[in-house]
Design a protein around this motif. Structure first.
Motif, PDB file in Angstrom:
ATOM      1  N   ASN A 109       0.835  -1.193   0.000  1.00  0.00           N
ATOM      2  CA  ASN A 109       0.000   0.000   0.000  1.00  0.00           C
ATOM      3  C   ASN A 109       0.872   1.247   0.000  1.00  0.00           C
ATOM      4  O   ASN A 109       2.032   1.198   0.417  1.00  0.00           O
ATOM      5  CB  ASN A 109      -0.909   0.011   1.243  1.00  0.00           C
ATOM      6  CG  ASN A 109      -2.153  -0.817   1.026  1.00  0.00           C
ATOM      7  OD1 ASN A 109      -2.905  -0.596   0.074  1.00  0.00           O
ATOM      8  ND2 ASN A 109      -2.371  -1.787   1.903  1.00  0.00           N
ATOM      9  N   GLN A 129      -3.871   6.911   7.663  1.00  0.00           N
ATOM     10  CA  GLN A 129      -4.559   5.743   7.119  1.00  0.00           C
ATOM     11  C   GLN A 129      -4.220   5.602   5.633  1.00  0.00           C
ATOM     12  O   GLN A 129      -3.821   6.575   4.996  1.00  0.00           O
ATOM     13  CB  GLN A 129      -6.089   5.929   7.217  1.00  0.00           C
ATOM     14  CG  GLN A 129      -6.616   6.076   8.628  1.00  0.00           C
ATOM     15  CD  GLN A 129      -8.139   6.189   8.659  1.00  0.00           C
ATOM     16  OE1 GLN A 129      -8.726   6.955   7.888  1.00  0.00           O
ATOM     17  NE2 GLN A 129      -8.770   5.436   9.541  1.00  0.00           N
ATOM     18  N   THR A 147      -8.802   1.731   3.020  1.00  0.00           N
ATOM     19  CA  THR A 147      -8.114   0.437   2.897  1.00  0.00           C
ATOM     20  C   THR A 147      -7.715  -0.095   4.267  1.00  0.00           C
ATOM     21  O   THR A 147      -8.131  -1.162   4.668  1.00  0.00           O
ATOM     22  CB  THR A 147      -6.870   0.559   1.988  1.00  0.00           C
ATOM     23  OG1 THR A 147      -7.290   1.054   0.714  1.00  0.00           O
ATOM     24  CG2 THR A 147      -6.181  -0.774   1.812  1.00  0.00           C
ATOM     25  N   ARG A 148      -6.912   0.675   5.006  1.00  0.00           N
ATOM     26  CA  ARG A 148      -6.546   0.212   6.353  1.00  0.00           C
ATOM     27  C   ARG A 148      -5.937   1.342   7.179  1.00  0.00           C
ATOM     28  O   ARG A 148      -5.517   2.368   6.645  1.00  0.00           O
ATOM     29  CB  ARG A 148      -5.582  -0.981   6.283  1.00  0.00           C
ATOM     30  CG  ARG A 148      -4.170  -0.655   5.827  1.00  0.00           C
ATOM     31  CD  ARG A 148      -3.264  -1.850   6.100  1.00  0.00           C
ATOM     32  NE  ARG A 148      -1.930  -1.722   5.570  1.00  0.00           N
ATOM     33  CZ  ARG A 148      -0.902  -1.158   6.213  1.00  0.00           C
ATOM     34  NH1 ARG A 148      -1.062  -0.611   7.401  1.00  0.00           N
ATOM     35  NH2 ARG A 148       0.296  -1.133   5.654  1.00  0.00           N
ATOM     36  N   ASN A 149      -5.900   1.092   8.485  1.00  0.00           N
ATOM     37  CA  ASN A 149      -5.208   2.018   9.382  1.00  0.00           C
ATOM     38  C   ASN A 149      -3.704   1.837   9.248  1.00  0.00           C
ATOM     39  O   ASN A 149      -3.228   0.728   8.986  1.00  0.00           O
ATOM     40  CB  ASN A 149      -5.557   1.697  10.841  1.00  0.00           C
ATOM     41  CG  ASN A 149      -6.917   2.232  11.225  1.00  0.00           C
ATOM     42  OD1 ASN A 149      -7.382   3.240  10.682  1.00  0.00           O
ATOM     43  ND2 ASN A 149      -7.573   1.565  12.171  1.00  0.00           N
ATOM     44  N   ASN A 235      -8.239   6.275  13.907  1.00  0.00           N
ATOM     45  CA  ASN A 235      -7.101   5.364  14.139  1.00  0.00           C
ATOM     46  C   ASN A 235      -6.439   5.810  15.441  1.00  0.00           C
ATOM     47  O   ASN A 235      -5.234   6.007  15.542  1.00  0.00           O
ATOM     48  CB  ASN A 235      -6.119   5.455  12.958  1.00  0.00           C
ATOM     49  CG  ASN A 235      -5.008   4.434  13.045  1.00  0.00           C
ATOM     50  OD1 ASN A 235      -5.076   3.494  13.837  1.00  0.00           O
ATOM     51  ND2 ASN A 235      -3.971   4.624  12.246  1.00  0.00           N
TER      52      ASN A 235
END
Ligand code: SAH
Ligand code: SF4
Length: 437
Positions: A109, A129, A147-149, A235
């Motif tokens: 990522n 993030q 998508t994600r932390n 987050n």
């Protein structure tokens, strides 16, 4: 023999991000690292040495930690990695004062981080993030979805990346005699060539009272703004672990006053923050003075409407005695009516706050444009006349930072067309600087 102990520096950054799954040492707080070494039976001073290597010497490999015994270097290298981010693209403003990088994390990522060089400081804007779930319609990151932390170590690494960069390329602000005047913005009634106090000072602007010989060189990041990709307050735990390590004198050692968390307005998390023992600066992305308008382009407003948000802000001011910054991105024809400036002034009256007016950095495909300068200044004047302190960020730096997400979008579109070549990706952005030299 352990390979890592004998290889050259930087190997940690060459490790295959897909296959190296050892935890990152940056995810361990100084206390946890100290506890780990104690568990391994090491004397207490060893943790101090490791922390020094990590955060002061900016070591990129355990093998560089020359005052540690070999067995400890090997054990550390066998257990942990020293980060893994890698630059895959960067944008540098034509005067070199703003440097935005796209960083690849070890799962592939990518996130953006930005270094801004001012006369007397070098702030970094970091992401919290990959993508963002908040869906603000004017924001490039919002368009990507979530998508994600980021792990706390990944947040930290963005700062350390620029600490390494500044160590190699220390910022030496020019003495006044060497400077060219760059300011071209004109606030109402401003006839001189210097920015009015309410303009964002640029790289060459000398603050009043600064010595004419200039400050000494800046070789590390001086301030951190959590204003990159993502919503930091969703987050929360990782953000705060990062803040603590950034603050710890054993690690990065930056004062809480030098850190600013920017939020879309997650009211309960703002209240939670007011109970933290470190009072960092809070910036709230308000962008509209009433719920109907705000919800129309910031979906999170339906969940935490303005009254709830402002009450959380009041709690924060009361607990920390810190002035809150309200960010207001000016979008042509959407939220820049002068009636809205009056409404905003009424909403914020009596609050310990400051308003940052930021003309939109247009995101392709949204159809939204920036408010023209004259209207920006008219909007500003209404707030100032109502006794609210304001800043207009027009020239650079924060404009790029504010539009975090765009480099990723451009880069990913480009990557579909060509093979990656980091050299070719170093482009010079002129657009935000046009007319400022
Ligand atoms: N999620 C947090 C922090 C990241 S966004 C927040 O929303 O505050 C950082 C700032 O950039 C916010 O004030 C956001 O509204 C602003 N921003 C996003 N897209 C922008 C754009 N295209 N032009 C100008 N500012 C933008
Ligand atoms: Fe997320 Fe902030 Fe962009 Fe809104 S402005 S989508 S909260 S990053």
């Amino acid at each position: 023999m352990n390979e890592l102990a004998t290889t050259k520096a930087n190997i940690a950054f060459q490790t295959n991000p897909q296959t190296d799954r050892k935890p990152s040492v940056y995810d361990l707080s100084p206390d946890k690292l100290t506890a780990l070494l104690a568990e391994w039976g090491e004397p207490a001073y060893r943790a101090k040495q490791v922390l020094h290597w990590l955060y002061k010497e900016l070591a990129s490999d355990f093998s560089q930690m020359s005052n540690l015994p070999l067995h400890l270097r090997e054990r550390l290298a066998g257990t942990l990695t020293i980060g893994s981010i890698e630059v895959i693209a960067q944008k540098v403003s034509s005067d070199g004062s703003t440097r935005k990088v796209l960083l690849r994390l070890r799962d592939g990522n990518t996130v953006e981080a930005v270094l801004m060089l001012y006369y007397d400081r070098a702030p970094v804007c970091v992401s919290s993030q990959v993508g963002c779930a908040m869906g603000c319609t004017f924001c490039a990151t919002g368009q990507m979805g979530f998508t994600r932390n980021l792990a706390s170590g990944e947040i930290l690494e963005q700062v350390l990346f620029f600490n390494r960069w500044l160590r190699e390329h220390p910022h030496r602000p020019l003495a006044p005699s060497q400077r060219r005047t760059r300011y071209t913005g004109r606030a109402a009634g401003d006839k001189g060539r210097r920015p009015p106090a309410s303009m964002d000072a640029d790289a060459w602007h000398v603050p009043d009272g600064a010595s004419s010989s200039g400050p000494t060189e800046i070789a590390s990041v001086t301030n951190i703004v959590f204003m990159g990709m993502g919503e930091p307050l969703v987050n929360y735990n990782n953000l705060w672990s990062a803040i603590r390590t950034l603050n710890s004198p054993q690690a990065v050692g930056l004062g809480a006053r030098r850190m600013t968390v920017s939020t879309v307005g997650i009211a309960p998390q703002i209240r939670r923050m007011s109970h933290e023992d470190l009072a960092v600066n809070l910036a709230v992305s308000l962008h509209a003075p009433n719920d109907e308008l705000r919800s129309s382009f910031m979906p999170m407003n339906s969940r935490y409407p303005i009254a709830d948000l402002l009450s959380a802000c009041h709690d924060y001011v009361e607990a920390t005695h810190r002035r809150i910054t309200f960010e207001y991105v000016l979008i042509n024809g959407v939220n820049d009516g002068l009636n809205l400036a009056h409404e905003l002034a009424g909403l914020l009256k009596g609050m310990l706050c400051h308003v940052n007016l930021i003309p939109l950095n247009p995101v392709p495909g949204t159809g939204m444009r920036a408010t023209p300068r004259e209207r920006v200044f008219a909007f500003q004047k209404i707030l100032e006349d109502a006794g609210i302190s304001t800043t207009v960020r027009i020239e650079r730096g924060v404009d790029i930072a504010a539009a975090c997400g765009q480099l990723k979008v451009e880069e990913e579109a480009g990557a579909r067309r060509r093979t990656l070549n980091p050299e070719l990706l170093t482009v010079h952005v002129q657009a935000d600087l046009a007319g400022t030299l």
